[in-house]
Design a protein around this motif. Sequence first.
Motif, PDB file in Angstrom:
ATOM      1  N   GLU A 173       0.810  -1.221   0.000  1.00  0.00           N
ATOM      2  CA  GLU A 173       0.000   0.000   0.000  1.00  0.00           C
ATOM      3  C   GLU A 173       0.841   1.268   0.000  1.00  0.00           C
ATOM      4  OE1 GLU A 173      -3.215   0.248   2.736  1.00  0.00           O
ATOM      5  OE2 GLU A 173      -3.639  -1.920   2.652  1.00  0.00           O
ATOM      6  N   PHE A 174       2.051   1.198   0.565  1.00  0.00           N
ATOM      7  CA  PHE A 174       2.854   2.407   0.719  1.00  0.00           C
ATOM      8  C   PHE A 174       4.236   2.298   0.080  1.00  0.00           C
ATOM      9  CE2 PHE A 174      -0.108   2.045   4.286  1.00  0.00           C
ATOM     10  CZ  PHE A 174      -0.824   3.219   4.136  1.00  0.00           C
ATOM     11  N   GLY A 175       4.474   1.217  -0.661  1.00  0.00           N
ATOM     12  CA  GLY A 175       5.733   1.067  -1.382  1.00  0.00           C
ATOM     13  C   GLY A 175       6.970   1.020  -0.505  1.00  0.00           C
ATOM     14  N   GLY A 176       6.791   0.639   0.760  1.00  0.00           N
ATOM     15  CA  GLY A 176       7.920   0.529   1.672  1.00  0.00           C
ATOM     16  C   GLY A 176       8.420   1.841   2.234  1.00  0.00           C
ATOM     17  N   GLN A 177       7.778   2.960   1.900  1.00  0.00           N
ATOM     18  CA  GLN A 177       8.252   4.263   2.358  1.00  0.00           C
ATOM     19  C   GLN A 177       8.180   4.407   3.876  1.00  0.00           C
ATOM     20  OE1 GLN A 177       6.162   7.360   0.289  1.00  0.00           O
ATOM     21  NE2 GLN A 177       7.031   6.836  -1.714  1.00  0.00           N
ATOM     22  N   ARG A 178       7.252   3.696   4.518  1.00  0.00           N
ATOM     23  CA  ARG A 178       7.084   3.834   5.966  1.00  0.00           C
ATOM     24  C   ARG A 178       7.796   2.733   6.744  1.00  0.00           C
ATOM     25  NH1 ARG A 178       0.802   4.995   7.199  1.00  0.00           N
ATOM     26  NH2 ARG A 178       0.799   2.716   7.142  1.00  0.00           N
ATOM     27  N   VAL A 179       8.511   1.850   6.046  1.00  0.00           N
ATOM     28  CA  VAL A 179       9.246   0.782   6.725  1.00  0.00           C
ATOM     29  C   VAL A 179      10.500   1.369   7.370  1.00  0.00           C
ATOM     30  CG1 VAL A 179      10.533  -1.367   6.414  1.00  0.00           C
ATOM     31  CG2 VAL A 179       8.372  -1.012   5.201  1.00  0.00           C
ATOM     32  N   PHE A 180      10.788   0.945   8.579  1.00  0.00           N
ATOM     33  CA  PHE A 180      11.913   1.467   9.356  1.00  0.00           C
ATOM     34  C   PHE A 180      13.257   1.305   8.635  1.00  0.00           C
ATOM     35  CE2 PHE A 180      10.743  -2.842  10.639  1.00  0.00           C
ATOM     36  CZ  PHE A 180      11.917  -3.535  10.418  1.00  0.00           C
ATOM     37  N   ARG A 181      14.104   2.313   8.764  1.00  0.00           N
ATOM     38  CA  ARG A 181      15.489   2.263   8.282  1.00  0.00           C
ATOM     39  C   ARG A 181      16.481   2.212   9.437  1.00  0.00           C
ATOM     40  NH1 ARG A 181      11.682   2.947   4.272  1.00  0.00           N
ATOM     41  NH2 ARG A 181      12.641   3.381   2.235  1.00  0.00           N
ATOM     42  N   ARG A 182      16.062   2.747  10.561  1.00  0.00           N
ATOM     43  CA  ARG A 182      16.936   2.772  11.742  1.00  0.00           C
ATOM     44  C   ARG A 182      16.069   2.888  12.985  1.00  0.00           C
ATOM     45  NH1 ARG A 182      17.265   7.877   9.244  1.00  0.00           N
ATOM     46  NH2 ARG A 182      18.836   6.993   7.859  1.00  0.00           N
ATOM     47  N   PHE A 183      16.700   2.696  14.134  1.00  0.00           N
ATOM     48  CA  PHE A 183      16.018   2.847  15.415  1.00  0.00           C
ATOM     49  C   PHE A 183      16.846   3.745  16.326  1.00  0.00           C
ATOM     50  CE2 PHE A 183      14.382  -1.128  13.758  1.00  0.00           C
ATOM     51  CZ  PHE A 183      13.033  -1.082  14.088  1.00  0.00           C
ATOM     52  N   TYR A 184      16.153   4.566  17.113  1.00  0.00           N
ATOM     53  CA  TYR A 184      16.806   5.382  18.133  1.00  0.00           C
ATOM     54  C   TYR A 184      16.559   4.727  19.486  1.00  0.00           C
ATOM     55  CZ  TYR A 184      16.975   8.984  14.509  1.00  0.00           C
ATOM     56  OH  TYR A 184      17.205   9.688  13.356  1.00  0.00           O
ATOM     57  N   ILE A 185      17.636   4.471  20.186  1.00  0.00           N
ATOM     58  CA  ILE A 185      17.571   3.705  21.431  1.00  0.00           C
ATOM     59  C   ILE A 185      18.056   4.578  22.582  1.00  0.00           C
ATOM     60  CG2 ILE A 185      18.351   1.606  22.586  1.00  0.00           C
ATOM     61  CD1 ILE A 185      19.255   0.761  19.611  1.00  0.00           C
ATOM     62  N   PRO A 186      17.248   4.781  23.628  1.00  0.00           N
ATOM     63  CA  PRO A 186      17.722   5.536  24.787  1.00  0.00           C
ATOM     64  C   PRO A 186      18.958   4.879  25.390  1.00  0.00           C
ATOM     65  CG  PRO A 186      15.353   5.209  24.896  1.00  0.00           C
ATOM     66  CD  PRO A 186      15.858   4.341  23.779  1.00  0.00           C
ATOM     67  N   MET A 187      19.923   5.686  25.765  1.00  0.00           N
ATOM     68  CA  MET A 187      21.161   5.156  26.343  1.00  0.00           C
ATOM     69  C   MET A 187      20.881   4.250  27.544  1.00  0.00           C
ATOM     70  SD  MET A 187      24.302   6.159  25.157  1.00  0.00           S
ATOM     71  CE  MET A 187      25.389   6.680  26.480  1.00  0.00           C
ATOM     72  N   GLU A 188      19.815   4.595  28.308  1.00  0.00           N
ATOM     73  CA  GLU A 188      19.510   3.827  29.511  1.00  0.00           C
ATOM     74  C   GLU A 188      19.171   2.379  29.206  1.00  0.00           C
ATOM     75  OE1 GLU A 188      18.229   6.695  28.705  1.00  0.00           O
ATOM     76  OE2 GLU A 188      18.603   8.127  30.331  1.00  0.00           O
ATOM     77  N   ASP A 189      18.774   2.103  27.964  1.00  0.00           N
ATOM     78  CA  ASP A 189      18.446   0.723  27.602  1.00  0.00           C
ATOM     79  C   ASP A 189      19.672  -0.173  27.572  1.00  0.00           C
ATOM     80  OD1 ASP A 189      15.858   1.406  27.408  1.00  0.00           O
ATOM     81  OD2 ASP A 189      15.659   1.133  25.255  1.00  0.00           O
ATOM     82  N   LEU A 190      20.828   0.427  27.361  1.00  0.00           N
ATOM     83  CA  LEU A 190      22.051  -0.365  27.209  1.00  0.00           C
ATOM     84  C   LEU A 190      23.005  -0.227  28.385  1.00  0.00           C
ATOM     85  CD1 LEU A 190      22.881   0.324  23.435  1.00  0.00           C
ATOM     86  CD2 LEU A 190      21.597  -1.570  24.402  1.00  0.00           C
ATOM     87  N   THR A 191      22.858   0.829  29.179  1.00  0.00           N
ATOM     88  CA  THR A 191      23.829   1.089  30.245  1.00  0.00           C
ATOM     89  C   THR A 191      23.178   0.918  31.604  1.00  0.00           C
ATOM     90  OG1 THR A 191      23.309   3.445  30.158  1.00  0.00           O
ATOM     91  CG2 THR A 191      25.162   2.694  28.833  1.00  0.00           C
ATOM     92  N   HIS A 192      23.636  -0.051  32.341  1.00  0.00           N
ATOM     93  CA  HIS A 192      23.167  -0.288  33.700  1.00  0.00           C
ATOM     94  C   HIS A 192      24.391  -0.553  34.573  1.00  0.00           C
ATOM     95  CE1 HIS A 192      19.359  -0.692  31.694  1.00  0.00           C
ATOM     96  NE2 HIS A 192      19.825  -1.689  30.992  1.00  0.00           N
ATOM     97  N   PRO A 193      24.892   0.466  35.274  1.00  0.00           N
ATOM     98  CA  PRO A 193      26.115   0.281  36.060  1.00  0.00           C
ATOM     99  C   PRO A 193      25.959  -0.734  37.179  1.00  0.00           C
ATOM    100  CG  PRO A 193      25.061   2.384  36.562  1.00  0.00           C
ATOM    101  CD  PRO A 193      24.354   1.833  35.381  1.00  0.00           C
ATOM    102  N   SER A 194      24.764  -0.840  37.734  1.00  0.00           N
ATOM    103  CA  SER A 194      24.530  -1.806  38.805  1.00  0.00           C
ATOM    104  C   SER A 194      23.076  -2.255  38.744  1.00  0.00           C
ATOM    105  CB  SER A 194      24.810  -1.174  40.168  1.00  0.00           C
ATOM    106  OG  SER A 194      24.568  -2.098  41.208  1.00  0.00           O
TER     107      SER A 194
END
Length: 245
Positions: free
Chosen positions: A160-181
Amino acid sequence: MNENDYKLATAEWAKYVSDYPRIANLIPTNYIFELSSEQIGKIMEHNKYVDVCAEVGVYNGSMVLIFLPLDAQGHVDKSVVEYQYTVLGPLKYDLRLQETKEFTVTKNAVLSSNLTKVDGNTNTSVPVSEQPILDQDIAVEAIERWRNEGMEWFFRECNEFGGQRVFRRFYIPMEDLTHPSPEVLGIKCSFGLRHNDIYQRMLVTLIFISFHELLQEGTNVATISNTYDWAKPCPPVCRIPEIGS
């Protein structure tokens, strides 16, 4: 992965986004991404922005997430010549989502001067989470919806949209990857499918499931969880200065 491989991989994904049969062969909806603690450390070492950018690509015939090194302003750091990446692959073991809450129960009793109980009550305190926790039920629902409806989502977007709305990248909050403790030993990352009230449509997201020592030992000292906030897909959510659309 070097810069040239990165450019080739992202250009290859751009060829897929409007071609549903190719996507169906590329992306089994029960596959996940994995990041080791070493990879996470390298990503954090080279990323100075509040968000991490994971670009989608096709590399050696497989779907990959490529983590771009961003400076403090959100621009790609050209001084970094090696990009960390992870390949979409089958889940080898059962995936354990764990959400633990420790409650404090305070019981009060009042005795009179002649040792007669004159008052009493019990209060239960619910702890405030120390991490940006995604409610486990919401996470499971989004993952299961991706598993069951992910290909239907791609079919509609491609046709329906020719792939124009398909994701190319994702933005990830730093807190998702960094947990010091507690220290994170590794992360598994699953696609999810959730309705977005702002855009009034279903969007694909990434859900990060971390593994750390406290959860593995089965002990807890506060509210802990191994399920964290989801990533924002671009399009439509494109905010990083240099590579946003």
